[in-house]
Design an enzyme around this catalytic site. Structure first.
Site, PDB file in Angstrom:
ATOM      1  N   HIS A  72       0.820  -1.213   0.000  1.00  0.00           N
ATOM      2  CA  HIS A  72       0.000   0.000   0.000  1.00  0.00           C
ATOM      3  C   HIS A  72       0.853   1.262   0.000  1.00  0.00           C
ATOM      4  O   HIS A  72       0.347   2.347   0.272  1.00  0.00           O
ATOM      5  CB  HIS A  72      -0.920   0.001   1.223  1.00  0.00           C
ATOM      6  N   HIS A 125      -7.086  -4.448  -1.082  1.00  0.00           N
ATOM      7  CA  HIS A 125      -6.461  -5.743  -1.327  1.00  0.00           C
ATOM      8  C   HIS A 125      -7.111  -6.457  -2.512  1.00  0.00           C
ATOM      9  O   HIS A 125      -6.873  -7.638  -2.735  1.00  0.00           O
ATOM     10  CB  HIS A 125      -6.589  -6.656  -0.106  1.00  0.00           C
TER      11      HIS A 125
END
Length: 331
Positions: free
Chosen positions: A57, A219
């Site tokens: 991320h 995700h």
């Protein structure tokens, strides 16, 4: 798969080593625990602010370590929560006399790891608290979490509590502040493509050439719906309108507006999205007082974007404007 990768199992450690080498004066790397921390942490009299979550991320969260931001980050593997002992050892190493605040995006694995790490740290007499972040309006529950997910809005919680910690706020005051910021922060994202984790070597999910996923998680977990592609005005409306109606935000509100890239979208497109969103808010009587455009919380190489709105007050504006020093440099 075409990526800069050696052994996929070493992808995160090699990335963290590079980050530390690029910032030798300000960051330290503890490879045993995937730990990146400020070179001067812990600071006596100041609560240490720690975030974890999975890797993939970036710049969240290891690249948000520095004065006025996180004191440390201990990520897990790509899209995987850090092990409990990473959290525990990080809390021990970062413990100051003022305590440690653990920021946790609301995913089941992260909550388990940080709750157990907190319990182990508390058993050793460390003053520690956990603060959950759940700004995603897309779904109430997902396969990754119970309740709303924590996504790009975590930036505002980090910035606010870290600035207050630099000003000497107590652990209890920071928990209350973080909960207050989280309560006025809302996010919605969409994916134009899937992403490819190095260990998997293929896309996490398939999207047709004429499809996008509305409300996707960071995700790759599914969102509200899979839709047919449309023009930018329609895409932005589908992102922004659920955010505005959720709090709800209303005419007269002063807000921070973030357009966050998910890893594979050009900055030119992100500014196009920002312009449309800014105008829609203005038409609704909502004033954008602060803006953020770029990549803050990505999903590897996913093409797509998210929009975050934060309802501002005088204290939050002051905290968001407080100085911060992190390793990311453009010039």
């Amino acid at each position: 798969m075409k990526k800069f990768v050696n052994n996929p199992k070493q992808f995160v450690p090699e990335m963290l080593q590079g980050l530390a080498l690029a910032n030798p004066d300000t960051l330290r790397y503890v490879p045993e625990f995937n730990l990146i921390h400020r070179a001067d942490a812990p600071v006596a009299g100041k609560v240490s602010i720690v975030q974890g979550s999975g890797s993939g991320h970036e710049p969240a969260h290891v690249m948000a370590v520095g004065r006025g931001m996180l004191d440390a980050a201990c990520p897990g593997d790509v899209f995987a929560a850090p092990p409990m002992d990473y959290v525990y050892e990080t809390a021990k190493l970062m413990a100051s006399d003022a305590g440690v605040l653990l920021l946790v995006n609301n995913y089941t694995g992260d909550r388990m790891a940080f709750d157990m790490g907190r319990e182990m740290a508390e058993a050793e007499g460390i003053k520690v608290a956990v603060l959950l972040i759940d700004d995603d309006v897309a779904v109430k529950d997902s396969s990754y979490t119970v309740g709303r997910r924590g996504v790009a809005g975590n930036f505002f919680v980090i910035k606010a509590v870290a600035a207050a910690a630099e000003q000497g706020a107590s652990l209890e005051e920071l928990v209350e502040l973080g909960q207050r910021v989280n309560a006025v922060t809302r996010t919605m994202g969409l994916a134009l493509t899937s992403c490819t984790p190095p260990a998997k070597g293929s896309p996490l999910f398939e999207l047709g050439e004429d499809e996008y996923e509305l409300g996707v998680g960071i995700h790759g977990e599914p969102g509200r719906s899979r839709e047919k592609m449309a023009d930018a005005n329609t895409l932005v409306a589908n992102l922004l309108d659920p955010v505005v109606s959720d709090l709800p935000f209303s005419s007269g509100d002063e807000v921070a507006l973030m357009v966050n890239g998910l890893g594979g979208t050009p900055i030119s497109e992100l500014y196009l999205v920002y312009g449309i969103a800014h105008q829609r808010l203005a038409d609704a009587g909502i004033r954008v007082a602060k803006n953020y455009v770029g990549e803050y919380c990505t999903s590897l190489d996913m093409a797509g974007a998210s929009i975050t709105l934060v309802k501002l007050d005088a204290q939050l504006k002051q905290l968001l404007e407080a100085p911060a020093e992190i390793g990311l440099r453009i010039f």
